[in-house]
Design a protein around this motif. Sequence first.
Motif, short mmCIF file in Angstrom:
data_model
loop_
_atom_site.label_atom_id
_atom_site.label_comp_id
_atom_site.label_asym_id
_atom_site.label_seq_id
_atom_site.Cartn_x
_atom_site.Cartn_y
_atom_site.Cartn_z
N HIS B 83 0.76 -1.29 -0.05
CA HIS B 83 0.00 -0.07 0.27
C HIS B 83 0.74 1.46 0.13
O HIS B 83 0.47 2.33 0.20
N THR B 84 2.22 1.18 -0.18
CA THR B 84 2.98 2.20 -0.20
C THR B 84 3.86 2.28 -1.34
O THR B 84 3.95 1.37 -2.00
N GLU B 85 4.54 3.50 -1.63
CA GLU B 85 5.22 3.63 -2.73
C GLU B 85 6.28 2.76 -2.85
O GLU B 85 6.87 2.26 -1.85
N ALA B 86 7.01 2.45 -4.00
CA ALA B 86 8.22 1.70 -4.16
C ALA B 86 9.38 2.24 -3.69
O ALA B 86 10.40 2.94 -4.80
N TYR B 87 9.58 2.47 -2.57
CA TYR B 87 10.88 3.41 -2.07
C TYR B 87 11.22 2.63 -0.85
O TYR B 87 10.29 2.37 -0.01
N ILE B 104 15.30 -3.94 -5.15
CA ILE B 104 14.09 -3.87 -6.11
C ILE B 104 12.82 -3.79 -5.36
O ILE B 104 12.59 -4.70 -4.41
N LEU B 105 12.00 -2.63 -5.42
CA LEU B 105 10.64 -2.32 -4.63
C LEU B 105 9.71 -2.75 -5.76
O LEU B 105 9.79 -2.03 -7.00
N VAL B 106 8.71 -3.34 -5.60
CA VAL B 106 7.43 -3.60 -6.32
C VAL B 106 6.10 -3.08 -5.44
O VAL B 106 5.91 -3.37 -4.48
N SER B 107 5.80 -1.85 -6.10
CA SER B 107 4.55 -1.29 -5.16
C SER B 107 3.31 -1.76 -5.96
O SER B 107 3.15 -1.61 -7.15
N LEU B 108 2.47 -2.08 -5.19
CA LEU B 108 0.96 -2.38 -5.71
C LEU B 108 0.20 -1.20 -5.46
O LEU B 108 -1.19 -1.40 -5.34
N LYS B 109 0.57 -0.11 -4.92
CA LYS B 109 -0.31 1.01 -4.39
C LYS B 109 -1.04 1.68 -5.76
O LYS B 109 -2.19 1.69 -5.67
N ASP B 110 -0.44 1.58 -6.82
CA ASP B 110 -1.11 1.94 -8.00
C ASP B 110 -1.38 0.76 -8.96
O ASP B 110 -0.51 -0.11 -8.93
N ASP B 111 -2.05 1.06 -9.97
CA ASP B 111 -2.42 0.06 -10.97
C ASP B 111 -2.04 0.72 -12.27
O ASP B 111 -2.65 1.70 -12.72
N PRO B 112 -1.16 0.39 -13.09
CA PRO B 112 -0.40 -0.99 -12.89
C PRO B 112 0.85 -0.64 -11.92
O PRO B 112 1.11 0.22 -11.75
N PRO B 113 1.13 -2.09 -11.46
CA PRO B 113 2.10 -1.98 -10.36
C PRO B 113 3.45 -0.98 -10.91
O PRO B 113 3.54 -1.19 -12.07
N VAL B 114 4.15 -0.61 -9.82
CA VAL B 114 5.63 0.17 -10.19
C VAL B 114 6.68 -0.77 -9.74
O VAL B 114 6.64 -1.22 -8.64
N VAL B 115 7.81 -0.59 -10.39
CA VAL B 115 9.08 -1.46 -10.09
C VAL B 115 10.16 -0.34 -10.18
O VAL B 115 10.25 0.19 -11.40
#
Lengths: 91, 135
Positions: B83-87, B104-115
């Motif tokens: 639920h948080t940023e890819a940071y 490497i961070l994978v964020s599911l906060k937004d759609d599409p996911p951010v890597v």
Amino acid sequence: MPVEVRLPTVLRQHAGGQSSVKANGSTIGEVFDDIVRQFPLLSGQVVTTEGKLHKFVNVYRNDEDVRFIGALGAPVVDNDVISILPAVAGG
Amino acid sequence: MLRLPGDLRQAMIDHAVRDLHNEACGLVAGPLDGDVVEAVHPCGNDDASPIVYTLNSLDFLRADRAARAEGREIVGVYHSHTHTEAYPSPTDVGKAPDPGWHYILVSLKDDPPVVRSYRIVEGEITEEEVVVGDA
């Protein structure tokens, strides 16, 4: 007894860049004493000054986590593979 | 810079989505100092938590063996933020085990996911560009 000790990337700088080293001992603790004899820079990296395994490493004898088989007292035999792995965690 | 083949990027996202309610984690393998991911090794999260992870050490052992057998090294770790940023979080920085690794961070906060990918050296976070695609 000769065993192979596999080192994680973060520790290799202390062991001449090698990814695995040969060491002797009849227990995990003796094996680690031997690698420190060979590579003094590894002193304190795996075993604390109090003589315990650091909490930020995991050590396996073949497929077994040594914390469950006697930690530094766990016996080793010829051709065992000892793997030192960093503990990986975060939030 | 980190070169990340598209199918391996997708494998990390798929793992994160599969474990939607908890942080997903795994290791990446490639040549030492090569700045390229050649294999992804999904691992278990011993904490089974949406806010923290502890990468299962037996899974690490198996990933390390597989990587060595393929002539690769473990060169980084990925995990998801549900639920948080890819940071990297302060916990990520405090527990970063290897200054040579890619984080490497994978964020599911937004759609599409951010890597996104980072270097963490002595507590300092530096983002690195992720170049998606094969060499």
